[in-house]
Design an enzyme around this catalytic site. Structure first.
Site, PDB file in Angstrom:
ATOM      1  N   SER A 101       0.814  -1.213   0.000  1.00 45.53           N
ATOM      2  CA  SER A 101       0.000   0.000   0.000  1.00 45.53           C
ATOM      3  C   SER A 101       0.851   1.268   0.000  1.00 45.53           C
ATOM      4  O   SER A 101       1.592   1.523  -0.937  1.00 45.53           O
ATOM      5  CB  SER A 101      -0.953  -0.044   1.204  1.00 45.53           C
ATOM      6  OG  SER A 101      -1.900   0.975   1.152  1.00 45.53           O
ATOM      7  N   ASP A 240      -2.558   6.423  -3.421  1.00 41.30           N
ATOM      8  CA  ASP A 240      -1.412   5.791  -2.783  1.00 41.30           C
ATOM      9  C   ASP A 240      -0.889   4.691  -3.690  1.00 41.30           C
ATOM     10  O   ASP A 240      -1.367   4.504  -4.807  1.00 41.30           O
ATOM     11  CB  ASP A 240      -1.764   5.275  -1.387  1.00 41.30           C
ATOM     12  CG  ASP A 240      -2.736   4.102  -1.419  1.00 41.30           C
ATOM     13  OD1 ASP A 240      -3.441   3.932  -2.431  1.00 41.30           O
ATOM     14  OD2 ASP A 240      -2.792   3.345  -0.432  1.00 41.30           O
ATOM     15  N   ASP A 242      -1.089   1.506  -3.990  1.00 44.24           N
ATOM     16  CA  ASP A 242      -1.926   0.449  -4.569  1.00 44.24           C
ATOM     17  C   ASP A 242      -3.302   0.929  -4.981  1.00 44.24           C
ATOM     18  O   ASP A 242      -4.147   0.140  -5.401  1.00 44.24           O
ATOM     19  CB  ASP A 242      -2.038  -0.749  -3.610  1.00 44.24           C
ATOM     20  CG  ASP A 242      -2.908  -0.472  -2.397  1.00 44.24           C
ATOM     21  OD1 ASP A 242      -2.959   0.704  -1.965  1.00 44.24           O
ATOM     22  OD2 ASP A 242      -3.521  -1.410  -1.872  1.00 44.24           O
TER      23      ASP A 242
END
Length: 448
Positions: A101, A240, A242
């Site tokens: 992430s 972000d 992902d």
């Protein structure tokens, strides 16, 4: 049973440090395949973000799943919510995301989606953990799983994102800056917004495997603010690494976080009679948003921090909209999980339909000052033990007494990083930054 590997958002850590190692990923793929195969499920999708280690773990997971007799479809770089969507549309039995992430490139992790595109059930995760204790075996050669690559995955997800706003809505004439965090949205988001008619410029859209989230993206909005102002854009959108988080920047460079986006979408859907119940936030949601919803007559509930807990409360209440101030926004009327591109499109659609800039649309929300300090744990420190220390409890109680009923304190361990998060929130006459730093200093003192 207690979890050994799975946290609130899958398994995450530093590459090369157990369990983020190729041998563990091989065993994890095998264990997952074994659990699924026993249920008569034999097809799994694997996607990843742009970290260099994604190649390594993709191959290891593929080998483990194949050894268990499960077929694998490889998506390549793909936003996490895109993997959730494709897991559903390909009628796969599970989806696997290789991503850490918003963490830096040296970290990586694994999270799972069910066949319905939701977080994998806790009971299945428990069975996978139990299977990890068994010796790895391989099915007969004729029963090995096959692997294929889905080359049109980006196009499928692009069309899905576009379908989440009205067909005739055009972004023609809107200047947008996209910050893709050098992550998984780099080849998706630009096409989505350009095909909808926006004039798009980019930052953070040149991944090299090592630069994901580096000084760009939703966790570093300064770069986007500067680009929006410099380029005279109407809007900035930061994802972000992902793609399941999003933050916005308005034309004046003002940051618009997840609480603002929740307010914007909830108010619009409420006024049009389409909200479908209330809204779920988290313990970190700004108190001002709760007050704004109360004025509008919108039911509101707080969940523990973590999108899986938001999803649990949405399901329990049969509500559709929830999210976190960090930018995880679940628009349940169109998507099964937090989706940065979809959430951004909902906000942009409101701007276009109302013919108003973000600042004016958010005029009814007055957030109270909130300070967040992240304290990194010293090696060997345990967050729960530190937080239970009497001296630290006394320090928190002292600040709570000072705030009275005009603020609150939240002390919690991060679910994804070795951190204790200290949050202090209060009316404008309190110096919440100083109060948060005071508690953070007490946390550090416990590790000295």
């Amino acid at each position: 049973m207690s979890r050994r590997y799975f946290g609130t958002d899958g398994i995450r850590g530093t590459v090369g440090e157990y369990p983020i190692t190729p041998d563990f990923m091989l065993k994890l793929g095998w264990a997952t395949g074994r659990v699924l195969a026993r249920q008569g499920r034999t097809k799994v999708l694997i996607g990843k973000d742009t970290r260099i280690s994604g190649y390594l773990f993709e191959s290891a997971l593929e080998a483990g799943l194949s050894a268990a007799g499960v077929d694998v479809s490889l998506l390549g770089p793909m936003p996490t919510p895109g993997i959730a969507y494709l897991t559903r549309t390909f009628r796969a039995d599970a989806g696997i995301v290789i991503s850490a992430s918003h963490n830096p490139f040296a970290d990586n992790g694994i999270k799972f989606f069910s066949a319905e595109g939701t977080k994998l059930d806790d009971a299945i995760e428990a069975r996978i953990e139990a299977e990890l204790d068994e010796p790895l075996t391989t099915v007969a050669a004729a029963e090995l799983g096959k692997a294929v690559r889905i080359n049109d995955a980006p196009g499928r997800y692009i069309e899905f994102c576009k379908s989440t706003i009205p067909d005739r809505l055009s972004l023609h004439g809107m200047k947008v800056v996209l910050d893709c965090a050098h992550g998984a949205t780099y080849h998706i988001a630009p096409s989505v917004f350009r095909e909808l008619g926006a004039e798009v410029s980019l930052i953070g859209a040149e991944p090299d495997g090592l630069n994901i989230n580096r000084e760009v993206g939703s966790t570093h909005p300064a770069a986007l603010r500067a680009a929006v102002i410099q380029r005279g854009a109407d809007l900035g959108i930061a994802f972000d690494g992902d793609g399941d988080r999003v933050l916005l920047v308005d034309a004046d460079g003002r940051e618009v976080d997840g609480d603002d986006i929740l307010y914007l979408i909830a108010k619009d859907r409420h006024e049009r009679g389409e909200l479908g119940g209330g809204v779920v936030g988290t313990l970190m949601t700004n108190f001002g948003l709760e007050l704004a919803f109360a004025r509008l007559g919108i039911p509101f509930e707080r969940a523990k921090v973590g999108d899986r807990y938001v999803m649990e409360r949405l399901a329990a209440n049969a509500w559709q909209l929830g999210g976190e101030s960090s930018g995880h926004i679940v628009c349940g009327h169109v998507q099964t999980t937090g989706d940065g591109i979809v959430a951004a499109l909902q906000a942009v659609a409101i701007m276009v339909r109302e013919g108003q800039p973000l600042a004016r649309l958010l005029a009814g929300l007055e957030k109270v000052p909130q300070a967040l300090v992240n304290v990194r744990l010293a090696p060997g420190s345990d967050a729960k033990s530190l937080m239970a220390a009497p001296a630290l409890q006394e320090a928190v109680a002292a600040v709570e007494a000072e705030l009275g009923d005009e603020g609150r304190v939240l002390l919690r361990p991060s679910g994804t990083e070795p951190l204790i998060r200290v949050m202090v929130e209060g009316r404008a006459h309190f110096d919440v930054e100083a109060l948060a730093e005071r508690i953070a200093a007490d946390v550090r003192a416990q590790m000295a």
